[in-house]
Design an enzyme around this catalytic site. Structure first.
Site, PDB file in Angstrom:
ATOM      1  N   LYS A 113      -5.957 -18.179  14.008  1.00 53.94           N
ATOM      2  CA  LYS A 113      -6.971 -18.642  13.054  1.00 53.94           C
ATOM      3  C   LYS A 113      -6.435 -19.747  12.144  1.00 53.94           C
ATOM      4  O   LYS A 113      -7.193 -20.370  11.394  1.00 53.94           O
ATOM      5  CB  LYS A 113      -7.485 -17.464  12.237  1.00 53.94           C
ATOM      6  CG  LYS A 113      -8.278 -16.456  13.075  1.00 53.94           C
ATOM      7  CD  LYS A 113      -8.702 -15.261  12.266  1.00 53.94           C
ATOM      8  CE  LYS A 113      -9.554 -14.327  13.118  1.00 53.94           C
ATOM      9  NZ  LYS A 113      -8.853 -13.784  14.289  1.00 53.94           N
ATOM     10  N   LYS A 165      -5.597 -10.266   6.220  1.00 49.13           N
ATOM     11  CA  LYS A 165      -6.006 -10.835   7.505  1.00 49.13           C
ATOM     12  C   LYS A 165      -7.506 -10.720   7.771  1.00 49.13           C
ATOM     13  O   LYS A 165      -7.993 -11.270   8.757  1.00 49.13           O
ATOM     14  CB  LYS A 165      -5.245 -10.148   8.649  1.00 49.13           C
ATOM     15  CG  LYS A 165      -3.730 -10.220   8.532  1.00 49.13           C
ATOM     16  CD  LYS A 165      -3.075  -9.575   9.741  1.00 49.13           C
ATOM     17  CE  LYS A 165      -1.559  -9.575   9.647  1.00 49.13           C
ATOM     18  NZ  LYS A 165      -1.061  -8.574   8.692  1.00 49.13           N
ATOM     19  N   ASN A 200      -5.792 -12.237  18.599  1.00 45.93           N
ATOM     20  CA  ASN A 200      -6.154 -10.881  18.207  1.00 45.93           C
ATOM     21  C   ASN A 200      -5.308  -9.851  18.928  1.00 45.93           C
ATOM     22  O   ASN A 200      -4.930 -10.028  20.086  1.00 45.93           O
ATOM     23  CB  ASN A 200      -7.636 -10.620  18.520  1.00 45.93           C
ATOM     24  CG  ASN A 200      -8.546 -11.461  17.660  1.00 45.93           C
ATOM     25  OD1 ASN A 200      -8.947 -11.062  16.586  1.00 45.93           O
ATOM     26  ND2 ASN A 200      -8.868 -12.665  18.136  1.00 45.93           N
ATOM     27  N   SER A 231       0.837  -1.201   0.000  1.00 45.28           N
ATOM     28  CA  SER A 231       0.000   0.000   0.000  1.00 45.28           C
ATOM     29  C   SER A 231       0.870   1.249   0.000  1.00 45.28           C
ATOM     30  O   SER A 231       1.693   1.455   0.893  1.00 45.28           O
ATOM     31  CB  SER A 231      -0.916   0.009   1.227  1.00 45.28           C
ATOM     32  OG  SER A 231      -1.481   1.286   1.427  1.00 45.28           O
TER      33      SER A 231
END
Length: 624
Positions: free
Chosen positions: A411, A369, A449, A315
């Protein structure tokens, strides 16, 4: 008529008012003689008064100018002006009694009292009538915006009073939640319940609502505004007292509660100390450097004083932002900070960057993500997370990079989503390379998280609260592991320094936190109350929206219970089965073919076959 009134100067308007006031003297006298029981007829008595009338009018003119009554504008004719009118009427009545007495006209004393009262009433009535005429003329000449005032308290009534004389705005009615005010008239306007807004708007041609409830909490105001805007109404809110007295700058400085305050435990500060030796004086590349984890990795690596820090980011905006910040941090240290705009899936660029800068340590944080987005775009997620990891890791091994640390996720353990499966496949790729390339230390660090990161629930909740709610929770049973960005990165760097090759490091994140509990805490820490069945008058509602595609009720950190302790009590090493070189090759071949054919179904079948515990996501509301 409108142009004529507009053309009059202030002085000319004063002369008009004075002429009207003087013309009302004989009218008031005639009215007085009519209602009084006098021996002569009213007109006869007025004719007898004519000799003194010029003197009386001259005295009245002088008194009016002295009191400044003709100079008072119609829209400013209020309590003080009415008092001056009473003084003028009293003095003119006294002058009338004196003049008629001197002229020999014998009138009862009550006549002069009645004249004073009549003259006062005529003066006030004349100004009220003139004001209504002028307002009607202005309204006809300039179309006015019909508005509804929401809030019939002190602020609302003051607003209505101010708008009565406004050239462009016409207040039509009040709306208020207070049942004791509904049905009454305030400032000449009716008060309606909020349930009748749609009916009133349609019947009276209202296009704008003025919110006059500055003392109401921001969430409640936001809820009302949202509801009104859904009706197609333009909404404007009266500023708060803080804004009116110029204190808004102070209010703006109030910031949301820091995410670490919702951790439910003390954040662990891990001093890197000797572990900095693995990064000090070396060229360190951080992929995904513009993300939440990547940027914090860069900040903490800088404290270890590397020779050079290479920021690899896809980005442009994220790279620009983090580069600007890190250049300032490294300004006096002599550490070179190099921004590189590119993708880890491009092998030629990856090879060029690693070679050109002589990279010695790679911290691989680049990944897609966001679970629902990757679930909706599985091929893009797999290409970036799996093949990007393979490309960067393989080139690092070929060029003899000292360390390669993969930032993984909880995850990845028995995933129900493509994002988690892609992270598990990335782990398998790195584990495979660790067994075949002993010159480079490959390891991965898995954790849950991170509070405050992009996409984290705390910033999302705070944003929803700032907009008046509701705060959205997918399922009241959902629990998650949480850690602050700072402590997660400290442990990642320490684990990376301890790596000897092939390890799956797992961070101890404490007990999982119920998301419902977290939502309540964020609302309460923001100074609001939760609106629910027990507290229907609360500020912010928690709305259950259902699990998103690929989301689990609870995450896990390991595939097995076999955890080996390390030198640090918060870092463990998981003993997990891995795929062979041939199996990894088969996985990558299958995924490559699925990507080449743009076949998401085939890609999911590859995942289903090779990722342990993977299952196609099913909505728990249908299976529970």
């Amino acid at each position: 008529m409108f142009r004529l009134i507009s053309a009059l100067t202030r002085k000319q308007k004063a002369y008009v008012f004075l002429a009207i006031d003087l013309a009302l003297i004989p009218v008031a006298l005639l009215f007085t003689y009519t209602v009084q029981a006098l021996p002569t007829m009213p007109l006869e008595t007025l004719v007898l008064t004519l000799p003194v009338l010029p003197y009386l009018m001259a005295i009245a003119a002088g008194l009016a100018l002295w009191l400044g009554l003709p100079h008072i504008q119609l829209n400013a004719y209020e309590g003080h002006a009415v008092g001056l009118t009473a003084v003028l009427a009293l003095l003119v009545a006294g002058a009338s009694a004196l003049l008629t007495g001197v002229s020999g006209l014998d009138l009862p004393p009550g006549t002069h009292v009645m004249f004073g009262i009549s003259y006062f009433l005529f003066l006030v009535a004349a100004r009220v009538v003139l004001y209504q005429i002028v307002v009607a003329i202005y309204r006809r000449a300039q179309p006015r915006r019909r508005v509804l005032i929401y809030g019939a308290g002190t602020t609302g009534t003051q607003l209505a009073q101010a708008l009565k004389s406004h050239e462009r705005i016409d207040p039509v009615a009040f709306v208020d939640d207070n049942t004791s005010l509904q049905g009454v008239m305030l400032m000449g306007l009716p008060v309606f319940p909020p349930a009748r807004i749609a009916e009133i708007v349609k019947a009276r041609g209202i296009g704008r609502v003025l919110l006059a409830m500055p003392s109401q909490s921001q969430p409640k105001q936001a809820q009302i505004i949202k509801r009104l805007q859904q009706m197609g109404l333009e909404v404007q809110a009266l500023p708060s007292f803080a804004q009116l007295i110029g204190e808004e700058a102070l209010v703006d400085k109030l910031t949301p509660v820091a995410p670490q305050n919702f951790l439910g435990r003390a954040a662990h500060q891990v001093a890197l100390e000797a572990d900095c030796d693995s990064y000090a004086g070396r060229v360190v590349l951080v992929s995904g450097a513009g993300g939440s984890i990547g940027s914090e990795l860069c900040r903490q690596v800088l404290t270890c004083r590397p020779a050079k820090l290479v920021l690899y980011e896809l980005s442009e905006l994220a790279l620009y932002t983090v580069h600007q910040e890190l250049e300032q941090l490294a300004e006096d240290s002599g550490i070179e900070v190099v921004p590189v705009l590119g993708s880890v899936t491009d092998p030629r660029q990856v090879r060029k960057v690693l070679t050109e800068h002589g990279v010695q340590v790679v911290l691989h944080a680049a990944a897609y993500k966001h679970v629902p987005l990757v679930e909706a775009n599985p091929l893009a997620g797999l290409a970036n997370n799996v093949f990007g990891t393979q490309t960067l890791a393989r080139e690092a091994a070929a060029l003899g990079v000292e360390r390669f640390i993969l930032i993984s996720s909880d995850k990845a353990v028995r995933p129900t989503n493509v994002m988690g499966a892609s992270k598990r496949l990335a782990e398998l790729v790195v584990q495979d390379l660790a067994t075949r390339h002993t010159g480079t230390i490959f390891a991965m660090v898995r954790f849950g998280n991170v509070l405050g990161s992009s996409g984290s629930v705390v910033p999302l909740f705070q944003d929803q609260i700032s907009r008046g709610g509701p705060v959205t929770v997918t399922d009241p049973r959902v629990k998650r592991f949480f850690m602050t960005i700072q402590e997660a990165v400290q442990l990642v760097l320490r684990a990376g320094a301890e790596a000897r090759g092939g390890e799956v490091f797992v961070l101890d994140m404490g007990a999982p936190v119920p998301i419902m509990q977290l939502a309540r805490q964020v609302i309460q820490r923001a100074g609001y109350t939760v609106r629910d069945a027990d507290n229907p008058e609360g500020d912010i509602e928690i709305e259950i929206i259902g699990l998103r595609p690929g989301e689990k009720l609870e995450e896990e950190l390991t595939l097995s219970r076999n955890l080996i302790g390390t030198r640090h009590q918060k870092i463990f090493c998981a003993q997990e089965e891995r795929l062979s070189e041939i199996e990894v090759a088969a996985v990558m071949r299958g995924l490559r073919e699925a990507l080449a054919a743009s076949d998401a179904v085939a890609a999911r079948q590859v995942i289903l076959r090779w990722v342990e515990g993977y299952r196609i996501w099913e909505d728990s509301r249908k299976t529970s």
